[in-house]
Design an enzyme around this catalytic site. Sequence first.
Site, PDB file in Angstrom:
ATOM      1  N   GLY A   1       2.744  10.228  10.791  1.00 41.08           N
ATOM      2  CA  GLY A   1       2.702   9.350   9.641  1.00 41.08           C
ATOM      3  C   GLY A   1       3.270  10.059   8.430  1.00 41.08           C
ATOM      4  O   GLY A   1       3.367  11.296   8.403  1.00 41.08           O
TER       5      GLY A   1
ATOM      6  N   GLN B   1       4.281  11.831  -0.456  1.00 39.89           N
ATOM      7  CA  GLN B   1       4.634  13.100   0.207  1.00 39.89           C
ATOM      8  C   GLN B   1       6.114  13.446   0.009  1.00 39.89           C
ATOM      9  O   GLN B   1       6.497  14.599   0.196  1.00 39.89           O
ATOM     10  CB  GLN B   1       4.327  13.045   1.709  1.00 39.89           C
ATOM     11  CG  GLN B   1       2.841  13.051   2.027  1.00 39.89           C
ATOM     12  CD  GLN B   1       2.600  13.052   3.521  1.00 39.89           C
ATOM     13  OE1 GLN B   1       2.615  12.007   4.144  1.00 39.89           O
ATOM     14  NE2 GLN B   1       2.404  14.225   4.094  1.00 39.89           N
TER      15      GLN B   1
ATOM     16  N   CYS C   1      -1.645  17.646   8.525  1.00 48.22           N
ATOM     17  CA  CYS C   1      -0.828  16.923   7.544  1.00 48.22           C
ATOM     18  C   CYS C   1       0.485  17.664   7.352  1.00 48.22           C
ATOM     19  O   CYS C   1       0.495  18.894   7.228  1.00 48.22           O
ATOM     20  CB  CYS C   1      -1.591  16.846   6.224  1.00 48.22           C
ATOM     21  SG  CYS C   1      -0.687  15.998   4.920  1.00 48.22           S
ATOM     22  N   LEU C   2       1.581  16.912   7.292  1.00 46.99           N
ATOM     23  CA  LEU C   2       2.899  17.537   7.089  1.00 46.99           C
ATOM     24  C   LEU C   2       2.962  18.250   5.730  1.00 46.99           C
ATOM     25  O   LEU C   2       3.773  19.151   5.549  1.00 46.99           O
ATOM     26  CB  LEU C   2       4.007  16.479   7.183  1.00 46.99           C
ATOM     27  CG  LEU C   2       4.176  15.821   8.568  1.00 46.99           C
ATOM     28  CD1 LEU C   2       5.171  14.678   8.487  1.00 46.99           C
ATOM     29  CD2 LEU C   2       4.618  16.842   9.609  1.00 46.99           C
TER      30      LEU C   2
ATOM     31  N   HIS D   1      -5.470   8.162   7.070  1.00 52.11           N
ATOM     32  CA  HIS D   1      -4.886   9.371   6.472  1.00 52.11           C
ATOM     33  C   HIS D   1      -3.788   8.997   5.466  1.00 52.11           C
ATOM     34  O   HIS D   1      -3.744   9.538   4.358  1.00 52.11           O
ATOM     35  CB  HIS D   1      -4.331  10.245   7.609  1.00 52.11           C
ATOM     36  CG  HIS D   1      -3.695  11.524   7.176  1.00 52.11           C
ATOM     37  ND1 HIS D   1      -4.248  12.757   7.473  1.00 52.11           N
ATOM     38  CD2 HIS D   1      -2.554  11.777   6.491  1.00 52.11           C
ATOM     39  CE1 HIS D   1      -3.457  13.710   6.981  1.00 52.11           C
ATOM     40  NE2 HIS D   1      -2.423  13.134   6.377  1.00 52.11           N
ATOM     41  N   GLU D   2      -2.916   8.051   5.858  1.00 49.02           N
ATOM     42  CA  GLU D   2      -1.794   7.677   4.965  1.00 49.02           C
ATOM     43  C   GLU D   2      -2.285   6.910   3.745  1.00 49.02           C
ATOM     44  O   GLU D   2      -1.786   7.114   2.635  1.00 49.02           O
ATOM     45  CB  GLU D   2      -0.746   6.859   5.721  1.00 49.02           C
ATOM     46  CG  GLU D   2      -0.094   7.564   6.899  1.00 49.02           C
ATOM     47  CD  GLU D   2       0.269   9.014   6.659  1.00 49.02           C
ATOM     48  OE1 GLU D   2       0.683   9.378   5.538  1.00 49.02           O
ATOM     49  OE2 GLU D   2       0.109   9.810   7.605  1.00 49.02           O
TER      50      GLU D   2
ATOM     51  N   HIS E   1      -3.464   9.226   1.252  1.00 52.60           N
ATOM     52  CA  HIS E   1      -2.360   9.827   0.483  1.00 52.60           C
ATOM     53  C   HIS E   1      -1.987   8.948  -0.713  1.00 52.60           C
ATOM     54  O   HIS E   1      -1.670   9.452  -1.790  1.00 52.60           O
ATOM     55  CB  HIS E   1      -1.105   9.982   1.356  1.00 52.60           C
ATOM     56  CG  HIS E   1      -1.032  11.274   2.102  1.00 52.60           C
ATOM     57  ND1 HIS E   1      -1.058  12.503   1.479  1.00 52.60           N
ATOM     58  CD2 HIS E   1      -0.897  11.538   3.427  1.00 52.60           C
ATOM     59  CE1 HIS E   1      -0.953  13.462   2.396  1.00 52.60           C
ATOM     60  NE2 HIS E   1      -0.859  12.909   3.588  1.00 52.60           N
TER      61      HIS E   1
HETATM   62 NI    NI Z   1      -0.667  13.812   5.435  1.00 56.10          NI
END
Ligand code: NI
Length: 175
Positions: A46, A51, A96-97, A138-139, A142
Amino acid sequence: MAIRNILRDEDPSLKKKSRAVTEFDKRLHQLLDDMRETLIEANGLGLAAPQVGVLRRAALIVDLNIETDLLDEQIIELVNPEITASSGTQSGSEGCLSVPGIYGIVTRPDLVKVKAQDRHGKPIEIWCKDITARAACHEIDHLNGVLFTTHVERFLTEEELALLNNEDDEEDIAE
Ligand code: NI
């Protein structure tokens, strides 16, 4: 399309609340296309607009329940997403990226109903389960400036991470 730079945890943009998308124009489509390419390149589950430094309520999630070998076909675009119902709980590792190399145990709902819009502004409603429900939560976090690390009950040790990497050769579980 272009690959965008993924912001890291120390970046203040990741702690800010994103604003609603109001224009479903070329600029939004460019953003979503770029995010798609960035997500595929990073092999994540995701990606949210903040981000990549855009404080707008747009996110991508990968639905692994869609049966195809192409990650591109598993990506769902969510504009102005909201969770309208949820049930059950699941406890599992999450990453998480934007927080590379760190994984922790997070409890999330098992099933969520997400109301959103597509890239043209058309209302959509989807049910997400298992890891996709985790990705949706999670998204959306964000978009509210919340990182998964705030929910972590326990961070994984290096040994556990090594094990996880062996099990998940093909999939990164970072979002
Ligand atoms: Ni993330």
